[in-house]
Each structure stands twice: as C-alpha cells, then as structure tokens.
Design an enzyme around this catalytic site. Sequence first.
Site, PDB file in Angstrom:
ATOM      1  N   LYS A 120       0.845  -1.079  -0.053  1.00 42.02           N
ATOM      2  CA  LYS A 120      -0.051   0.031  -0.119  1.00 42.02           C
ATOM      3  C   LYS A 120       1.077   1.316  -0.044  1.00 42.02           C
ATOM      4  O   LYS A 120       2.100   1.122   0.557  1.00 42.02           O
ATOM      5  CB  LYS A 120      -0.748  -0.029   1.120  1.00 42.02           C
ATOM      6  CG  LYS A 120      -1.947   1.211   1.319  1.00 42.02           C
ATOM      7  CD  LYS A 120      -2.641   0.912   2.472  1.00 42.02           C
ATOM      8  CE  LYS A 120      -3.564   2.170   2.784  1.00 42.02           C
ATOM      9  NZ  LYS A 120      -4.559   1.833   4.016  1.00 42.02           N
ATOM     10  N   SER A 139      -9.165   1.662   2.764  1.00 41.70           N
ATOM     11  CA  SER A 139      -8.326   2.494   2.044  1.00 41.70           C
ATOM     12  C   SER A 139      -7.141   1.937   1.252  1.00 41.70           C
ATOM     13  O   SER A 139      -6.641   2.678   0.418  1.00 41.70           O
ATOM     14  CB  SER A 139      -7.517   3.616   2.941  1.00 41.70           C
ATOM     15  OG  SER A 139      -6.992   2.960   4.024  1.00 41.70           O
ATOM     16  N   SER A 153      -9.656  -0.862   6.768  1.00 41.11           N
ATOM     17  CA  SER A 153      -8.770  -0.603   5.237  1.00 41.11           C
ATOM     18  C   SER A 153      -8.137  -1.707   4.803  1.00 41.11           C
ATOM     19  O   SER A 153      -8.022  -1.940   3.603  1.00 41.11           O
ATOM     20  CB  SER A 153      -7.985   0.460   5.328  1.00 41.11           C
ATOM     21  OG  SER A 153      -8.793   1.760   5.403  1.00 41.11           O
TER      22      SER A 153
HETATM   23  N1  LIG Z   1      -8.403   3.757   7.086  1.00 47.96           N
HETATM   24  C1  LIG Z   1      -9.481   3.156   7.547  1.00 47.96           C
HETATM   25  O1  LIG Z   1      -9.163   2.042   7.864  1.00 47.96           O
HETATM   26  C2  LIG Z   1     -10.604   3.503   7.125  1.00 47.96           C
HETATM   27  C3  LIG Z   1     -11.910   2.495   6.847  1.00 47.96           C
HETATM   28  C4  LIG Z   1     -12.959   2.882   6.747  1.00 47.96           C
HETATM   29  C5  LIG Z   1     -13.410   4.404   6.963  1.00 47.96           C
HETATM   30  C6  LIG Z   1     -12.424   5.198   7.169  1.00 47.96           C
HETATM   31  C7  LIG Z   1     -10.880   5.020   7.252  1.00 47.96           C
END
Ligand SMILES: NC(=O)c1ccccc1
Length: 504
Positions: A96, A171, A195
């Site tokens: 990532k 994400s 994410s």
């Molecule tokens: N960075 C995350 O894990 C994330 C996931 C879902 C919504 C907002 C943030």
Amino acid sequence: MTIRKPQYEDLLAADQALGLGISKADIQAFTELLEEVSHDYAIVDALTPELPEVRYPRTPGHYPAPAENPYNAWYVKSEVKGRPGGQLEGLNLALKDNVMLAGVPMMAGASSLRGYTPDVDATLVTRLLDQGATILGKAQCEYFCVSGSSHTSAQGPVKNPWDEARSAGGSSSGCSALVSAGLVDAAIGTDQGGSVRIPAAYAGFVGMKPTHGVVPYTGVMPVEMTLDHAGVMSGDVRTNARVLEAIVGDDGLDPRQRRLPDSFDYLSQLEAGATGLRIAIIAEGFGWENSEEEVDAAVRAGAERLRSLGATVDQVSLPLHRKGHAIWTPIAIEGTANQLEGFNYGSNWKGLYVTSLMRAQQDWRANASDFPADVTSVLLAAHYFRGHYHGQYYAKAQNLVRRLKAAYEAVLADYDLLLMPTVPLKAPRLPDPGCGAREWVGRALEMNTNTAPFNATGLPAISVPCGMAQGLPVGMMLIGRDYTEATLYRAAAAYEAAFDWKTL
Ligand SMILES: NC(=O)c1ccccc1
C-alpha cells in the site's frame, strides 16, 4: 537545512502571538539568551540523521501507463528482490502506498505528497525482503487513508475486478484490486477503521488485521497511533499466514508494540480443522440500517457451514458492539487531524520519526482546497469538536475503549472466535467524480460499523470470503483474543478447504 537564529523581530512577533506581554528590554535579553538554544539546534542540525539502514538495491521504478495499469491499481512499479532462499521466496507482493520503500515515490493518495520519495524502508519491508519476497511496487491508497471505498485517491478511482463500475474497497484500494485479480500473491495493507478487511469483503479475498502492535508500524505513514495496524491481503489463507509470520515481532522502535508473545506460529494449526472451535455469532453485527439482507444471510450460512465442519456455533448478544463505531469516531476524527496538524508524528513517544515525510508534508495546508470531501469532513469535525471540547471526547473515547474491549473479551472467555459480516453491504457502485459531498462522503464512510471497533480495541480480525450474493463476494469476519491469529487462520483455512465460496 541550516538553522536561522531568532532575531529581535522574530521574538517580538512570538510575544504578540503568544500574548506573553514581554517588555522591549526583555525581548532584547531573550534574543541574546536564545543564542544558546540556537547553538544546540545547530549541533543537532549538523549531526548525521539516525535512520535505519536501507538494504537490497532498487530503482525509483516508473509510473505505469493506463494500458499497463489494470483497475488503476498501481501508483508506481519498481521491482525489489529480497534475499534468495527465504521463507517467502517466489512470492510477488505489493505495498500500500503509505508503506515506505526507500528510493521509490510515495503519495498516500494525496496531492500534497506528490513528488515525495521516502529515504527509509518500513521495518516490515526489510523483513519481507530478508525472507526473499519480491516487491513489485506501490499500490494506490485512498487520500490520507480516510476512506473505506476506492474513489478518493488524487490518482483517480480504483476499480473492482468483479465489476469495474464498483468499489474495490479501501483504503488499501490498489492492493485490493491487485490481490482480487491475482496480479500479486499478496499485499501489505493498513487498517485504521477496516482498510484491509473492507477491500477483502468487497473484492473477494482474505484480509487479516492482526492484533494491534504485532506488526511494527515503523516506516509506515501514520494516521492515529492507537488505530494504526498493518495487515496482509491475499487470495488464500496459507499465503496470508506465511506473509504475516514474516513481518510480526518487536522491532524496538514502535510504541504500538506491547507485551508481545515470545514466538509466532501461524502455520502448524492450518490443517487442524474446525472441530472443537467455539464460535459466537454476534447478533448486533447484523441488521444495521444499511445491512443488505442477502449479505446477512450469506454470513449466517457461512456460520452454519462452520458448524457442519464440527465447530460449536451459538448466537450471542453483545449490545455494546452497536456503540463501537461511535467510540471509534472521536479517536479517528481527532487523531487524523492531530496527525496533520502535529507534523505527522506528534511528540511524546520514542521511535522512528521520518523527517523527510514531515518536510514533504509541511505545507499540506497549501493543498487543502483539493482535499476530497471525506478528508474535508474529518478536518471540519475535528476543528469544531476540538475547538469546543478541547480533546475531551477523544480522551473519553479512549477510556471507553477499555469497556468495549472488556465486553468482547467477556464473550471471548467462553468462545474462541466472534463472527459477523465484515461489512453490511456488497461492493457499491463508484460515485461520479462530480457527485457532491453527501454522496462522496457517504460512499467513503458507510461500511465500517463492524470493522472499526476492532481498530479501537486492537483485537485481531480476519475477513474471509464466505459466499456470493447477486454475483458479488461476501466477507465473513472472525475476531479473536489478542495474539490468537493462529486460531483465526485455522478457522479460515478449514472453511476455505471445505467450500468453494465462489460457487456458493
Ligand atoms: N483507514 C481506514 O481503515 C478507514 C476505513 C473506513 C473508513 C475510514 C477509514
């Protein structure tokens, strides 16, 4: 850099800004007094930076043209080969694009970081290369990791290989498309609210968010220290376990790491089967306002299949789960803002501060007008709530996390695993770029009610594909006690071995 010493006018301005009421004569005195402080700053400035050594040669790589970038999944491609003969030899991985790979550009989906190249490898990168993995490049990331969908990167949306009009999840969005399409064997994602697991559910693969701290976050661009996790995304359970085993353990630099086990063995229980596992279906993980009936049904059917494999499966009520996302929210909102306003790393902890990232981000406000609406919404909320309540909701939420974790652990005293849908819905359609803030933010943040509580509590959680609904994959989430990743893998492997989820 060279240090510019504060002059009389600088201290006059500081006095004004801070309202200290210093007399003109004392401003002159302080100007002379601060010569000594400046001298110390100049000494620090002249010392060689204390950064981990970069091993294994690599090139900056190249930005792939659209024709060689299916699903818009890659940010930059650069092949880095690890040490021959390791446990991961032959595996091709993606990172990532918030995981630092020295010498290769990184932008974390953010226009404010375009053109930045880190000068360190994340600890986990060194470990992957020490074990012989090949890293093929950096995969798109949602803008500052703020969204759980795949439409917010400044490099454009990432498409779901199952249906290119749909979200790949985020994400860790580029990793999602690459793993789902089989273009890499595995990917390293990060998870602050879901994410790693949301993409696994939207795009049909295995996503492991391990116990908080078990994988060092050193050299990964942080969001909020208490929510940050690095995890593994892969097509199958064994690959996932192999990659995780290579990257866990203390690196002496990450304050997220506390009371780790002495050793890790994720492989020897993989074929132990589901017989004897005690699994609690958490009733409150189903039937959210946006839960799709066919998703809930597919996950319940998955639980029944685990029963058919010999697990004990009961339904348990855990009312506080319904408030878990709310408890996560002030931590995520104020934590994200703290990260931007606190120069990425804040202070008050020992470990690796990547100053090149701080320098690259120092003018982030100059890009604030191109922030996507989800980032804007987080900044607005943080400004308002911190302005009015001075961090006390962040603080209260952190204290409530202990109650939340105790509630899960109370069920986990009688069961090995908790089970619920990873996300309440199937991969939705990507929004139009011009859709407006409501739709944009809705799509970005609608799905993490079940995942976010396990970022706040740090309990390990894995999303396993359990079946299909209307032609799209459905993810089933299993949660365990701290450091029981081997049990999560055991249950996931039993399911994977017994059922071909793509046909269910
Ligand atoms: N960075 C995350 O894990 C994330 C996931 C879902 C919504 C907002 C943030």
